[in-house]
Design a protein around this motif. Sequence first.
Motif, PDB file in Angstrom:
ATOM      1  N   ARG A 227      16.910 -11.039  37.455  1.00  0.00           N
ATOM      2  CA  ARG A 227      15.595 -11.686  37.555  1.00  0.00           C
ATOM      3  C   ARG A 227      14.684 -10.835  38.431  1.00  0.00           C
ATOM      4  NH1 ARG A 227      19.128 -16.252  38.228  1.00  0.00           N
ATOM      5  NH2 ARG A 227      19.063 -17.617  36.397  1.00  0.00           N
ATOM      6  N   TYR A 228      13.485 -10.565  37.887  1.00  0.00           N
ATOM      7  CA  TYR A 228      12.538  -9.723  38.620  1.00  0.00           C
ATOM      8  C   TYR A 228      11.121 -10.081  38.183  1.00  0.00           C
ATOM      9  CZ  TYR A 228      10.337  -5.478  40.498  1.00  0.00           C
ATOM     10  OH  TYR A 228       9.552  -4.591  41.184  1.00  0.00           O
ATOM     11  N   ARG A 229      10.327 -10.524  39.115  1.00  0.00           N
ATOM     12  CA  ARG A 229       8.919 -10.848  38.876  1.00  0.00           C
ATOM     13  C   ARG A 229       8.722 -11.785  37.685  1.00  0.00           C
ATOM     14  NH1 ARG A 229       5.418  -5.301  40.035  1.00  0.00           N
ATOM     15  NH2 ARG A 229       5.643  -5.361  42.311  1.00  0.00           N
ATOM     16  N   GLY A 230       9.562 -12.798  37.604  1.00  0.00           N
ATOM     17  CA  GLY A 230       9.424 -13.791  36.555  1.00  0.00           C
ATOM     18  C   GLY A 230      10.044 -13.405  35.220  1.00  0.00           C
ATOM     19  N   ARG A 231      10.607 -12.203  35.114  1.00  0.00           N
ATOM     20  CA  ARG A 231      11.260 -11.785  33.874  1.00  0.00           C
ATOM     21  C   ARG A 231      12.763 -11.798  34.077  1.00  0.00           C
ATOM     22  NH1 ARG A 231       6.617  -8.473  34.104  1.00  0.00           N
ATOM     23  NH2 ARG A 231       7.711  -6.832  35.258  1.00  0.00           N
TER      24      ARG A 231
ATOM     25  N   GLN B 198      11.804  -4.622  34.256  1.00  0.00           N
ATOM     26  CA  GLN B 198      10.732  -3.880  34.905  1.00  0.00           C
ATOM     27  C   GLN B 198       9.575  -3.591  33.953  1.00  0.00           C
ATOM     28  OE1 GLN B 198      12.850  -0.457  36.493  1.00  0.00           O
ATOM     29  NE2 GLN B 198      12.629  -1.249  38.566  1.00  0.00           N
TER      30      GLN B 198
ATOM     31  N   GLU C 153       9.702  -2.889  43.578  1.00  0.00           N
ATOM     32  CA  GLU C 153       8.723  -3.209  44.606  1.00  0.00           C
ATOM     33  C   GLU C 153       8.966  -4.589  45.196  1.00  0.00           C
ATOM     34  OE1 GLU C 153       4.940  -2.765  42.749  1.00  0.00           O
ATOM     35  OE2 GLU C 153       5.148  -0.597  42.466  1.00  0.00           O
ATOM     36  N   ASP C 154       9.653  -5.431  44.458  1.00  0.00           N
ATOM     37  CA  ASP C 154      10.023  -6.765  44.941  1.00  0.00           C
ATOM     38  C   ASP C 154      11.539  -6.893  44.880  1.00  0.00           C
ATOM     39  OD1 ASP C 154       7.391  -7.557  45.383  1.00  0.00           O
ATOM     40  OD2 ASP C 154       7.133  -8.160  43.289  1.00  0.00           O
ATOM     41  N   ARG C 155      12.017  -8.046  45.288  1.00  0.00           N
ATOM     42  CA  ARG C 155      13.455  -8.313  45.315  1.00  0.00           C
ATOM     43  C   ARG C 155      13.978  -8.545  43.898  1.00  0.00           C
ATOM     44  NH1 ARG C 155      16.858 -10.496  49.193  1.00  0.00           N
ATOM     45  NH2 ARG C 155      15.517  -9.318  50.607  1.00  0.00           N
TER      46      ARG C 155
ATOM     47  N   ARG D 121      16.542  -4.067  48.328  1.00  0.00           N
ATOM     48  CA  ARG D 121      15.673  -4.714  47.342  1.00  0.00           C
ATOM     49  C   ARG D 121      16.469  -5.362  46.205  1.00  0.00           C
ATOM     50  NH1 ARG D 121      13.071   0.131  48.487  1.00  0.00           N
ATOM     51  NH2 ARG D 121      13.917   1.087  46.589  1.00  0.00           N
TER      52      ARG D 121
END
Length: 597
Positions: A156-160, A184, A69-71, A108
């Motif tokens: 890296r995805y949503r801070g993880r 994810q 859903e995000d980059r 994405r």
Amino acid sequence: MAVSGAVQHARGRAARLQAGLWLAGVLWLAVWIAGARFAREHADLRVDLTQDKLLSLSPVAASLLGRLEDRLQVELYFSGRVESGLYQVAQRQLLEQLRELERLAQGRMQLVRVDPGESAAARLEAQRYGIVGRAHGSGRGSAAVFETVYLGMVLRYRGREAAIPFALPHTLEFAFLEALDSVQSPRRRKVGWLADDAPTQEFGLARDLVQLRFDVEDVRGLAEGVPVPAGLDALVLVRPRALHPRAVFELDQYLARGGRVVMFLDRSLADPAARTLTPIATGLESYLAHLGVQHTPAIVFERGHPGAVRLRGAGDNVREQPYPYFARIPPEGFDPDQPVTQRLPGAEFLWAHPFRLASNNSVGLERTILVRSSERSYAAQPPMELEFDAEALRRAETELLALAKPEPQALVVALAGDWPSPFAGETAPAARDPLGGPDRPDAVRGVGGETAASAASEAARLVLVGDADVVARRGLAEGGLAALIGENRMLLDRLIDWLTLEPELLGLRTRLPRDRSIRNFMAEELERIDLSTLERAVGDRGQGATPAEENARARARRKEWLTSAAAMGGSLLGVLGLQLIAMRRRRAPLLVRGRST
């Protein structure tokens, strides 16, 4: 004169037409080359006609990337300039696969490349994620060139974040999608760890390797009977020794709730320096017997595929000799029907103790032998003293030939199903008094009692490995094993993956690796001189120059040039043929008109 002028005019038209056709042919060839390059880089025009779609990304890739859903940022810690042909091929293949994944993400996913070899800050950042360069040596004529190669990446995805310390082309899809699944997920998968190796930390390397991919939680209290912590995806026990009965109860309750456990078990401790083999008890003997499994005190004597020991002679002289108490497991020793053991290259077990399965499966568990020794192996009586002398080993072999029958020995066994707890409806064993007093019984009951484990939402799974040295750190003085650097590490990874991953993601490990390129001359040449296996280059740590690799690179370049020249020549011949046909058609009417005129 009129005829001569008409002929000259016609010839001029033919020359202009011929020049135009030549120019059109050259322009067509240039457009064709540019279009092919553009299609290779930006268009996915290939059709995979293989039965199992082995040259395409798996549906799991589309599913995971479709959830973005995000980059997603993928930072590539790749060396910018690589001299080794082997790593050049690997880097190109990795980039091709990553671009496929980038296209599949539909905007994405972003690739960012960093060269740790050119920046000290980048090297420090890479080390923070466990990404280190691999030393490699190659020959350049009469000189040896040593270089450090980086092929790691961080997602890296949503801070993880999730790191792949060293990527290999034929395992990138699994490693990438596993890391993507990790970032994810709202939490990282957690593995409980209990190892009896204080104070030597003999299994510290194994723990560190597991921690690269999972959150590892020490469960030392389990050995004293403390319940298994909630929230574990799997539990790893390494060389448990004299477990308290309450610890066995808590372990059983965890399995009864659908837990996943792998145990690396020893029935003796080997001390090569003192040449002793000391028997030990795990505390699990009667519990395993209830499950229909006996972990025998016998030791595997492997005549078919023995390992090797290195013996030191006078000075620095070192020689290798076969050592039958080390069991070398070839690919055919693994169960080909289980995803955990499909296409494993091998493993090596040291002083392993085999399992015996009860003939009647009274508890109803699914039982699978995952790894077994060769048909020329024996379950031998443990020797009173460790012998490395060839003559002493031959005497032991002669005695076995006279007294016993060779047969495959079960070294890794898996049990799965609804767990048949022996504590059902029974009072739990007494807890250990932390103050050193006598054990005190309490009101805690087993499954079916007051604190019964809830019904499992899925079947439990227990994997028993008949050797703890297979995941040990130590390098044996008399020889031994590059433990966990190659094949044994792959076995450890596979076993934990089998307990924690979804079946679809685990299935990626069994996909037969194929090069997605139409033809790879460099890979063909390296294969011809047996240098195509990248793990071999990783494992040798760059020892020694390889002039053969330079020759392979030169042959590959010649083949590439000849192929390109043949393609170019074929295209030019096609254009020339069209020109000749056009000229012939233009010339024939001209001559006829000339004669008639």
